[in-house]
Design an enzyme around this catalytic site. Structure first.
Site, short mmCIF file in Angstrom:
data_model
loop_
_atom_site.label_atom_id
_atom_site.label_comp_id
_atom_site.label_asym_id
_atom_site.label_seq_id
_atom_site.Cartn_x
_atom_site.Cartn_y
_atom_site.Cartn_z
N ASP A 41 0.83 -1.19 0.00
CA ASP A 41 0.00 0.00 0.00
C ASP A 41 0.87 1.25 0.00
O ASP A 41 1.50 1.58 1.01
CB ASP A 41 -0.92 -0.01 1.23
CG ASP A 41 -1.97 1.09 1.18
OD1 ASP A 41 -1.98 1.85 0.19
OD2 ASP A 41 -2.79 1.18 2.12
N ASP A 89 -2.16 5.45 -5.45
CA ASP A 89 -2.43 4.64 -4.26
C ASP A 89 -2.55 3.18 -4.67
O ASP A 89 -3.56 2.75 -5.21
CB ASP A 89 -3.72 5.11 -3.59
CG ASP A 89 -4.00 4.38 -2.28
OD1 ASP A 89 -3.18 3.53 -1.89
OD2 ASP A 89 -5.03 4.67 -1.65
#
Length: 451
Positions: free
Chosen positions: A61, A304
Protein backbone atom coordinates in the site's frame (compact mmCIF):
# COMPACT_ATOMS: atom_id res chain seq x y z
CA UNK A 1 22.17 0.79 3.69
CA UNK A 2 24.27 -2.27 3.13
CA UNK A 3 21.30 -4.07 1.60
CA UNK A 4 21.20 -1.74 -1.36
CA UNK A 5 24.76 -0.52 -1.97
CA UNK A 6 27.32 -2.15 -4.27
CA UNK A 7 31.09 -1.69 -4.32
CA UNK A 8 30.90 0.33 -7.57
CA UNK A 9 28.51 2.95 -8.88
CA UNK A 10 25.80 0.37 -9.58
CA UNK A 11 23.06 -0.43 -7.11
CA UNK A 12 22.03 -3.73 -5.64
CA UNK A 13 18.32 -4.19 -5.89
CA UNK A 14 15.75 -6.67 -4.67
CA UNK A 15 12.87 -8.05 -6.71
CA UNK A 16 9.84 -9.72 -5.17
CA UNK A 17 6.82 -11.32 -6.88
CA UNK A 18 3.44 -9.65 -6.45
CA UNK A 19 0.26 -11.70 -6.25
CA UNK A 20 -3.39 -10.65 -6.26
CA UNK A 21 -5.97 -11.51 -3.64
CA UNK A 22 -9.62 -10.59 -3.08
CA UNK A 23 -9.88 -9.08 0.41
CA UNK A 24 -13.36 -9.48 1.99
CA UNK A 25 -15.16 -6.40 3.26
CA UNK A 26 -14.20 -5.50 6.83
CA UNK A 27 -11.40 -8.06 7.04
CA UNK A 28 -8.48 -5.64 7.20
CA UNK A 29 -8.17 -2.61 9.46
CA UNK A 30 -8.16 0.62 7.50
CA UNK A 31 -7.19 4.03 8.77
CA UNK A 32 -10.03 6.58 8.55
CA UNK A 33 -8.68 8.22 5.38
CA UNK A 34 -8.61 4.92 3.46
CA UNK A 35 -11.37 3.73 1.13
CA UNK A 36 -13.38 0.63 1.98
CA UNK A 37 -15.14 -1.56 -0.56
CA UNK A 38 -17.16 -4.77 -0.53
CA UNK A 39 -14.58 -6.74 -2.52
CA UNK A 40 -11.20 -5.23 -3.18
CA UNK A 41 -8.48 -6.91 -5.22
CA UNK A 42 -5.21 -6.16 -3.47
CA UNK A 43 -1.60 -6.83 -4.41
CA UNK A 44 0.39 -8.89 -1.93
CA UNK A 45 3.99 -9.84 -1.35
CA UNK A 46 5.40 -12.63 0.85
CA UNK A 47 8.46 -12.10 3.06
CA UNK A 48 9.64 -13.48 6.40
CA UNK A 49 9.59 -11.81 9.81
CA UNK A 50 11.28 -12.80 13.05
CA UNK A 51 13.80 -15.37 14.30
CA UNK A 52 13.19 -18.13 13.37
CA UNK A 53 11.62 -16.64 10.23
CA UNK A 54 7.83 -16.76 9.93
CA UNK A 55 6.43 -16.50 6.40
CA UNK A 56 4.08 -13.51 6.18
CA UNK A 57 1.89 -12.12 3.39
CA UNK A 58 1.55 -8.32 3.16
CA UNK A 59 -0.75 -6.10 1.13
CA UNK A 60 1.39 -3.48 -0.62
CA UNK A 61 0.00 0.00 0.00
CA UNK A 62 1.68 3.19 -1.24
CA UNK A 63 -1.07 5.15 0.50
CA UNK A 64 -0.24 4.05 4.07
CA UNK A 65 2.69 4.64 6.41
CA UNK A 66 2.76 2.03 9.16
CA UNK A 67 3.40 -1.58 8.23
CA UNK A 68 1.52 -3.94 10.50
CA UNK A 69 0.93 -7.61 11.16
CA UNK A 70 -1.99 -9.44 12.68
CA UNK A 71 -0.38 -10.99 15.72
CA UNK A 72 -1.24 -14.13 17.66
CA UNK A 73 0.24 -14.19 21.15
CA UNK A 74 -1.91 -17.01 22.54
CA UNK A 75 -1.23 -19.94 20.19
CA UNK A 76 2.29 -21.04 19.41
CA UNK A 77 3.06 -21.91 15.81
CA UNK A 78 3.78 -25.60 15.23
CA UNK A 79 6.42 -26.24 12.55
CA UNK A 80 5.11 -28.12 9.53
CA UNK A 81 6.69 -31.61 9.33
CA UNK A 82 5.99 -31.67 5.59
CA UNK A 83 7.96 -28.49 4.97
CA UNK A 84 9.16 -28.23 1.37
CA UNK A 85 11.63 -25.42 0.54
CA UNK A 86 10.64 -25.64 -3.11
CA UNK A 87 7.25 -24.16 -2.23
CA UNK A 88 8.71 -20.95 -0.82
CA UNK A 89 8.27 -17.69 -2.73
CA UNK A 90 11.15 -17.15 -5.20
CA UNK A 91 13.10 -14.36 -3.56
CA UNK A 92 15.54 -12.88 -6.03
CA UNK A 93 18.53 -10.60 -5.55
CA UNK A 94 19.63 -8.65 -8.62
CA UNK A 95 22.91 -6.83 -9.19
CA UNK A 96 22.82 -4.50 -12.18
CA UNK A 97 26.54 -4.62 -12.96
CA UNK A 98 26.29 -7.89 -14.91
CA UNK A 99 25.11 -8.05 -18.55
CA UNK A 100 21.79 -9.69 -17.70
CA UNK A 101 21.52 -8.25 -14.19
CA UNK A 102 22.87 -11.60 -12.92
CA UNK A 103 19.54 -12.83 -11.58
CA UNK A 104 19.95 -15.76 -9.21
CA UNK A 105 17.23 -17.38 -7.15
CA UNK A 106 17.89 -17.62 -3.44
CA UNK A 107 16.30 -20.21 -1.19
CA UNK A 108 15.31 -18.98 2.24
CA UNK A 109 16.08 -20.89 5.41
CA UNK A 110 13.44 -22.95 7.17
CA UNK A 111 10.37 -20.81 7.79
CA UNK A 112 7.32 -21.24 9.99
CA UNK A 113 4.05 -20.79 8.08
CA UNK A 114 0.97 -19.41 9.83
CA UNK A 115 -1.60 -16.74 8.92
CA UNK A 116 -0.68 -14.71 12.02
CA UNK A 117 2.66 -13.53 13.32
CA UNK A 118 3.61 -14.97 16.73
CA UNK A 119 6.02 -12.61 18.52
CA UNK A 120 6.39 -14.99 21.47
CA UNK A 121 8.57 -17.36 19.47
CA UNK A 122 10.73 -14.69 17.82
CA UNK A 123 13.98 -14.14 19.70
CA UNK A 124 14.59 -10.91 17.75
CA UNK A 125 11.21 -9.30 18.55
CA UNK A 126 11.54 -6.04 20.53
CA UNK A 127 8.51 -3.99 21.67
CA UNK A 128 8.84 -0.21 21.36
CA UNK A 129 8.63 1.74 24.62
CA UNK A 130 6.36 4.79 24.66
CA UNK A 131 9.26 6.88 25.95
CA UNK A 132 11.38 6.08 22.89
CA UNK A 133 12.03 8.69 20.18
CA UNK A 134 10.28 6.38 17.69
CA UNK A 135 7.02 6.54 19.62
CA UNK A 136 7.28 10.17 20.66
CA UNK A 137 8.32 11.79 17.37
CA UNK A 138 7.79 9.40 14.45
CA UNK A 139 4.11 8.66 15.06
CA UNK A 140 2.87 12.25 14.87
CA UNK A 141 1.34 11.78 11.42
CA UNK A 142 -0.71 8.72 12.38
CA UNK A 143 -4.46 9.27 11.74
CA UNK A 144 -5.03 8.08 15.32
CA UNK A 145 -2.11 9.26 17.51
CA UNK A 146 -0.04 6.64 19.31
CA UNK A 147 -0.40 6.40 23.07
CA UNK A 148 1.17 4.69 26.09
CA UNK A 149 -0.34 1.46 27.42
CA UNK A 150 -0.29 0.09 30.97
CA UNK A 151 3.06 -1.62 30.31
CA UNK A 152 4.57 1.67 29.08
CA UNK A 153 4.72 0.34 25.52
CA UNK A 154 3.90 2.37 22.40
CA UNK A 155 0.25 1.69 21.60
CA UNK A 156 -1.33 2.06 18.14
CA UNK A 157 -4.96 1.88 17.00
CA UNK A 158 -6.33 1.01 13.55
CA UNK A 159 -9.99 1.42 12.60
CA UNK A 160 -11.91 -1.22 10.66
CA UNK A 161 -14.36 -0.79 7.82
CA UNK A 162 -17.28 -1.61 10.13
CA UNK A 163 -16.19 1.15 12.58
CA UNK A 164 -14.68 -1.32 15.06
CA UNK A 165 -10.99 -1.10 15.83
CA UNK A 166 -7.91 -3.20 16.38
CA UNK A 167 -5.23 -2.24 18.86
CA UNK A 168 -1.67 -3.31 19.36
CA UNK A 169 1.87 -2.20 20.05
CA UNK A 170 4.68 -0.89 17.93
CA UNK A 171 7.61 -3.26 17.82
CA UNK A 172 10.64 -4.07 15.70
CA UNK A 173 11.89 -7.34 14.27
CA UNK A 174 14.00 -8.72 11.46
CA UNK A 175 12.38 -8.59 8.01
CA UNK A 176 13.63 -11.22 5.56
CA UNK A 177 13.69 -9.38 2.26
CA UNK A 178 15.74 -12.02 0.50
CA UNK A 179 19.10 -10.57 1.50
CA UNK A 180 20.38 -13.38 3.70
CA UNK A 181 22.24 -12.29 6.83
CA UNK A 182 21.61 -8.60 6.11
CA UNK A 183 17.93 -8.73 7.03
CA UNK A 184 17.02 -5.25 8.33
CA UNK A 185 15.26 -4.48 11.60
CA UNK A 186 11.93 -2.79 10.85
CA UNK A 187 9.45 -1.01 13.11
CA UNK A 188 5.87 -2.24 12.59
CA UNK A 189 2.54 -2.57 14.36
CA UNK A 190 1.83 -5.91 16.06
CA UNK A 191 -1.96 -5.77 16.07
CA UNK A 192 -4.36 -8.00 17.97
CA UNK A 193 -6.69 -9.72 15.49
CA UNK A 194 -10.35 -10.51 16.06
CA UNK A 195 -10.85 -12.12 12.66
CA UNK A 196 -10.56 -15.80 11.78
CA UNK A 197 -7.52 -16.90 9.81
CA UNK A 198 -9.84 -18.77 7.47
CA UNK A 199 -11.10 -15.51 6.00
CA UNK A 200 -7.84 -14.64 4.29
CA UNK A 201 -4.25 -15.74 3.96
CA UNK A 202 -3.06 -12.16 4.24
CA UNK A 203 -1.25 -11.36 7.48
CA UNK A 204 -0.87 -7.60 7.30
CA UNK A 205 -0.08 -4.47 5.35
CA UNK A 206 3.20 -3.00 4.11
CA UNK A 207 3.16 0.80 4.27
CA UNK A 208 5.10 2.32 1.37
CA UNK A 209 4.31 6.05 1.46
CA UNK A 210 6.72 8.85 2.34
CA UNK A 211 6.01 8.81 6.09
CA UNK A 212 8.93 8.40 8.49
CA UNK A 213 7.90 4.87 9.56
CA UNK A 214 7.06 3.51 6.11
CA UNK A 215 9.17 0.64 4.81
CA UNK A 216 10.58 2.96 2.13
CA UNK A 217 11.76 5.49 4.70
CA UNK A 218 13.12 2.95 7.19
CA UNK A 219 15.18 1.19 4.51
CA UNK A 220 16.24 4.53 3.00
CA UNK A 221 15.38 3.17 -0.44
CA UNK A 222 16.38 5.70 -3.14
CA UNK A 223 13.65 4.46 -5.45
CA UNK A 224 11.26 1.56 -5.96
CA UNK A 225 9.25 0.28 -8.90
CA UNK A 226 6.49 -2.16 -9.69
CA UNK A 227 4.90 -3.68 -12.76
CA UNK A 228 1.39 -5.18 -12.66
CA UNK A 229 0.28 -7.80 -15.17
CA UNK A 230 -2.72 -7.04 -17.34
CA UNK A 231 -3.80 -10.69 -17.31
CA UNK A 232 -4.03 -11.74 -13.66
CA UNK A 233 -2.91 -8.76 -11.53
CA UNK A 234 0.32 -10.55 -10.60
CA UNK A 235 3.56 -8.67 -11.05
CA UNK A 236 6.90 -7.69 -9.60
CA UNK A 237 8.03 -5.25 -6.90
CA UNK A 238 11.52 -3.81 -7.28
CA UNK A 239 13.20 -2.24 -4.24
CA UNK A 240 16.27 -0.19 -5.02
CA UNK A 241 17.75 1.98 -7.75
CA UNK A 242 16.97 -0.14 -10.80
CA UNK A 243 18.23 0.98 -14.18
CA UNK A 244 17.13 -1.57 -16.76
CA UNK A 245 18.05 -0.32 -20.24
CA UNK A 246 15.77 -2.88 -21.88
CA UNK A 247 12.71 -1.22 -20.32
CA UNK A 248 13.09 1.92 -22.42
CA UNK A 249 12.87 5.58 -21.46
CA UNK A 250 10.45 6.54 -18.72
CA UNK A 251 8.42 9.73 -18.74
CA UNK A 252 8.62 11.59 -15.44
CA UNK A 253 6.33 13.89 -13.53
CA UNK A 254 7.42 15.69 -10.38
CA UNK A 255 6.02 14.94 -6.94
CA UNK A 256 4.07 17.80 -5.42
CA UNK A 257 5.23 18.73 -1.95
CA UNK A 258 4.02 21.37 0.48
CA UNK A 259 5.82 22.51 3.62
CA UNK A 260 2.88 23.34 5.88
CA UNK A 261 0.17 20.92 7.01
CA UNK A 262 -3.30 21.31 5.51
CA UNK A 263 -6.41 19.51 6.79
CA UNK A 264 -7.20 17.65 3.55
CA UNK A 265 -3.73 17.22 2.04
CA UNK A 266 -1.81 14.01 2.72
CA UNK A 267 1.82 15.14 2.74
CA UNK A 268 3.11 11.56 2.89
CA UNK A 269 1.28 10.51 -0.30
CA UNK A 270 2.81 10.29 -3.77
CA UNK A 271 1.11 13.42 -5.05
CA UNK A 272 1.47 14.59 -8.67
CA UNK A 273 0.04 17.38 -10.82
CA UNK A 274 -2.86 16.24 -12.98
CA UNK A 275 -3.34 18.68 -15.85
CA UNK A 276 -6.05 17.16 -18.00
CA UNK A 277 -8.03 14.14 -19.18
CA UNK A 278 -8.45 12.81 -22.73
CA UNK A 279 -10.88 10.39 -24.32
CA UNK A 280 -9.57 9.02 -27.63
CA UNK A 281 -7.03 11.86 -27.69
CA UNK A 282 -9.80 14.44 -27.29
CA UNK A 283 -8.84 16.77 -24.46
CA UNK A 284 -11.87 17.31 -22.23
CA UNK A 285 -12.96 20.81 -21.31
CA UNK A 286 -12.32 20.89 -17.56
CA UNK A 287 -11.28 23.98 -15.66
CA UNK A 288 -7.60 24.01 -14.67
CA UNK A 289 -8.59 25.00 -11.14
CA UNK A 290 -10.27 21.61 -10.63
CA UNK A 291 -6.86 19.90 -10.69
CA UNK A 292 -5.20 22.28 -8.22
CA UNK A 293 -5.62 21.63 -4.46
CA UNK A 294 -7.52 24.43 -2.74
CA UNK A 295 -6.57 26.33 0.42
CA UNK A 296 -7.57 23.34 2.58
CA UNK A 297 -5.55 20.83 0.53
CA UNK A 298 -8.62 19.21 -1.02
CA UNK A 299 -8.17 18.13 -4.62
CA UNK A 300 -4.71 16.56 -4.58
CA UNK A 301 -3.89 13.79 -7.09
CA UNK A 302 -2.19 10.71 -5.65
CA UNK A 303 -1.07 7.24 -6.68
CA UNK A 304 -2.43 4.64 -4.26
CA UNK A 305 -1.48 1.01 -4.78
CA UNK A 306 -3.83 0.07 -1.95
CA UNK A 307 -6.88 1.18 -3.97
CA UNK A 308 -8.11 -0.88 -6.90
CA UNK A 309 -9.81 1.64 -9.21
CA UNK A 310 -9.40 5.34 -10.00
CA UNK A 311 -11.61 8.07 -8.55
CA UNK A 312 -11.97 11.66 -9.75
CA UNK A 313 -13.55 14.70 -8.15
CA UNK A 314 -17.20 14.91 -9.21
CA UNK A 315 -16.83 17.95 -11.48
CA UNK A 316 -14.12 16.19 -13.52
CA UNK A 317 -15.74 12.75 -13.36
CA UNK A 318 -19.05 13.96 -14.81
CA UNK A 319 -17.28 15.42 -17.87
CA UNK A 320 -15.33 12.17 -18.39
CA UNK A 321 -18.43 10.03 -17.85
CA UNK A 322 -20.47 11.97 -20.38
CA UNK A 323 -17.77 11.85 -23.05
CA UNK A 324 -17.10 8.12 -22.59
CA UNK A 325 -20.83 7.47 -22.68
CA UNK A 326 -21.13 9.48 -25.87
CA UNK A 327 -18.25 7.67 -27.60
CA UNK A 328 -19.57 4.19 -26.64
CA UNK A 329 -23.21 4.93 -27.43
CA UNK A 330 -23.24 2.79 -30.60
CA UNK A 331 -21.14 -0.13 -29.34
CA UNK A 332 -22.33 -0.78 -25.77
CA UNK A 333 -25.73 -1.11 -24.09
CA UNK A 334 -26.06 0.98 -20.94
CA UNK A 335 -27.43 -0.69 -17.80
CA UNK A 336 -30.67 1.19 -17.24
CA UNK A 337 -30.88 0.86 -13.48
CA UNK A 338 -30.52 4.10 -11.50
CA UNK A 339 -30.36 2.15 -8.23
CA UNK A 340 -27.26 0.18 -9.21
CA UNK A 341 -23.88 1.71 -8.35
CA UNK A 342 -20.80 -0.52 -8.21
CA UNK A 343 -18.44 -0.04 -5.26
CA UNK A 344 -20.27 3.06 -4.04
CA UNK A 345 -18.94 5.42 -6.72
CA UNK A 346 -18.99 3.71 -10.14
CA UNK A 347 -22.34 4.56 -11.72
CA UNK A 348 -21.66 4.04 -15.44
CA UNK A 349 -22.34 0.38 -16.19
CA UNK A 350 -23.17 -1.67 -19.25
CA UNK A 351 -24.90 -4.92 -20.17
CA UNK A 352 -22.77 -7.35 -22.17
CA UNK A 353 -24.21 -10.67 -23.45
CA UNK A 354 -22.93 -13.69 -21.56
CA UNK A 355 -22.03 -15.40 -24.83
CA UNK A 356 -19.91 -12.45 -25.98
CA UNK A 357 -16.30 -13.48 -25.46
CA UNK A 358 -14.67 -10.16 -26.21
CA UNK A 359 -15.50 -6.54 -25.56
CA UNK A 360 -15.75 -4.18 -28.56
CA UNK A 361 -12.94 -1.74 -29.28
CA UNK A 362 -13.22 1.00 -26.68
CA UNK A 363 -12.04 4.61 -26.71
CA UNK A 364 -8.91 5.17 -24.65
CA UNK A 365 -8.81 7.36 -21.55
CA UNK A 366 -5.63 9.27 -20.77
CA UNK A 367 -4.60 11.05 -17.59
CA UNK A 368 -2.29 13.92 -18.54
CA UNK A 369 0.36 14.92 -16.01
CA UNK A 370 3.08 17.53 -16.10
CA UNK A 371 5.67 15.66 -18.21
CA UNK A 372 3.93 12.28 -18.53
CA UNK A 373 0.71 10.68 -19.74
CA UNK A 374 -1.03 7.52 -18.56
CA UNK A 375 -3.17 5.93 -21.28
CA UNK A 376 -5.76 3.35 -20.20
CA UNK A 377 -6.89 0.98 -22.93
CA UNK A 378 -9.28 -1.85 -23.73
CA UNK A 379 -10.39 -4.16 -20.95
CA UNK A 380 -8.79 -1.94 -18.30
CA UNK A 381 -11.66 0.49 -18.89
CA UNK A 382 -14.48 -1.92 -18.01
CA UNK A 383 -14.65 -4.30 -15.07
CA UNK A 384 -16.99 -7.26 -14.94
CA UNK A 385 -19.01 -7.10 -11.74
CA UNK A 386 -18.75 -10.46 -9.91
CA UNK A 387 -22.00 -12.45 -9.66
CA UNK A 388 -24.09 -9.72 -11.30
CA UNK A 389 -26.36 -11.12 -14.06
CA UNK A 390 -29.25 -9.32 -15.77
CA UNK A 391 -31.22 -11.71 -17.94
CA UNK A 392 -28.72 -13.12 -20.41
CA UNK A 393 -26.23 -10.33 -19.77
CA UNK A 394 -23.29 -9.80 -17.47
CA UNK A 395 -22.66 -6.33 -16.02
CA UNK A 396 -19.51 -4.33 -16.71
CA UNK A 397 -18.76 -0.98 -15.07
CA UNK A 398 -16.51 1.91 -16.08
CA UNK A 399 -13.34 1.68 -13.98
CA UNK A 400 -13.31 5.40 -13.14
CA UNK A 401 -15.52 6.50 -10.27
CA UNK A 402 -16.81 9.64 -8.58
CA UNK A 403 -14.83 10.39 -5.42
CA UNK A 404 -17.56 12.79 -4.25
CA UNK A 405 -19.78 9.74 -3.66
CA UNK A 406 -17.07 8.33 -1.39
CA UNK A 407 -16.80 11.50 0.65
CA UNK A 408 -13.18 11.86 -0.46
CA UNK A 409 -11.94 15.19 -1.84
CA UNK A 410 -9.08 13.88 -3.96
CA UNK A 411 -8.10 12.30 -7.26
CA UNK A 412 -6.96 8.75 -6.46
CA UNK A 413 -5.21 6.62 -9.10
CA UNK A 414 -5.59 2.94 -8.26
CA UNK A 415 -3.64 -0.08 -9.42
CA UNK A 416 -6.22 -1.24 -12.00
CA UNK A 417 -5.26 1.67 -14.28
CA UNK A 418 -1.56 0.98 -13.74
CA UNK A 419 -1.53 -2.45 -15.39
CA UNK A 420 1.18 -3.10 -17.98
CA UNK A 421 3.10 -0.01 -16.94
CA UNK A 422 6.43 0.10 -15.17
CA UNK A 423 5.85 2.58 -12.36
CA UNK A 424 8.96 4.07 -10.77
CA UNK A 425 8.91 6.13 -7.58
CA UNK A 426 12.18 8.06 -7.43
CA UNK A 427 12.43 9.31 -3.85
CA UNK A 428 15.82 11.00 -4.23
CA UNK A 429 14.76 13.09 -7.24
CA UNK A 430 11.17 13.54 -6.04
CA UNK A 431 9.47 12.26 -9.17
CA UNK A 432 7.33 9.44 -10.57
CA UNK A 433 8.23 7.74 -13.85
CA UNK A 434 6.14 5.50 -16.05
CA UNK A 435 6.36 3.63 -19.33
CA UNK A 436 4.06 1.19 -21.13
CA UNK A 437 5.44 -2.35 -21.08
CA UNK A 438 4.27 -5.97 -20.99
CA UNK A 439 4.53 -6.73 -17.27
CA UNK A 440 4.27 -10.48 -17.87
CA UNK A 441 7.58 -10.25 -19.74
CA UNK A 442 9.08 -8.07 -16.99
CA UNK A 443 8.14 -10.68 -14.41
CA UNK A 444 9.61 -13.49 -16.47
CA UNK A 445 12.85 -11.60 -17.01
CA UNK A 446 13.36 -10.45 -13.42
CA UNK A 447 11.96 -13.43 -11.54
CA UNK A 448 12.38 -16.25 -14.03
CA UNK A 449 8.67 -17.03 -13.68
CA UNK A 450 5.97 -17.78 -16.21
CA UNK A 451 2.63 -16.24 -15.26
Amino acid sequence: MKNYQCEDETKKILTLPLKSQVIPYGYLPRTPNKLNFQHNISLTVSITVGTPPQNMSFIIDTGSELSWLQCNTTNRVIPDPFYDPNHLPPYTTTTCSSPTCNIKNKTMNRVISDPFFDPTISSSYIPIKCSSPTCMTQTRDFPIPASCDSNKLCHATLSYADSSSSEGNLASDMFGLGSGSDNPRIVFGCMNSTYSSTNSNTTGLMGMNLGSLSLVSQLKIPKFSYCISGSDFSGVLILGASNFSWVGSLNYTSLVQISRPLPYFDRAAYTVRLEGIKVSNKLLIISDTIFIPDHSGAGQTMFDLGTQFTYLLGSAYIVLRNEFLNQTNNILRVLDDPNFVFEIAMDLCYRVPLNQSKLPELPSVSLVFDGAEMKVLGEQLLYRVPNEIRGNDSVYCFTFGNSDLLGVEAFIIGHHQQQNMLMEFDIVNSRVGLVDIDCDLVGQRLLGLDN
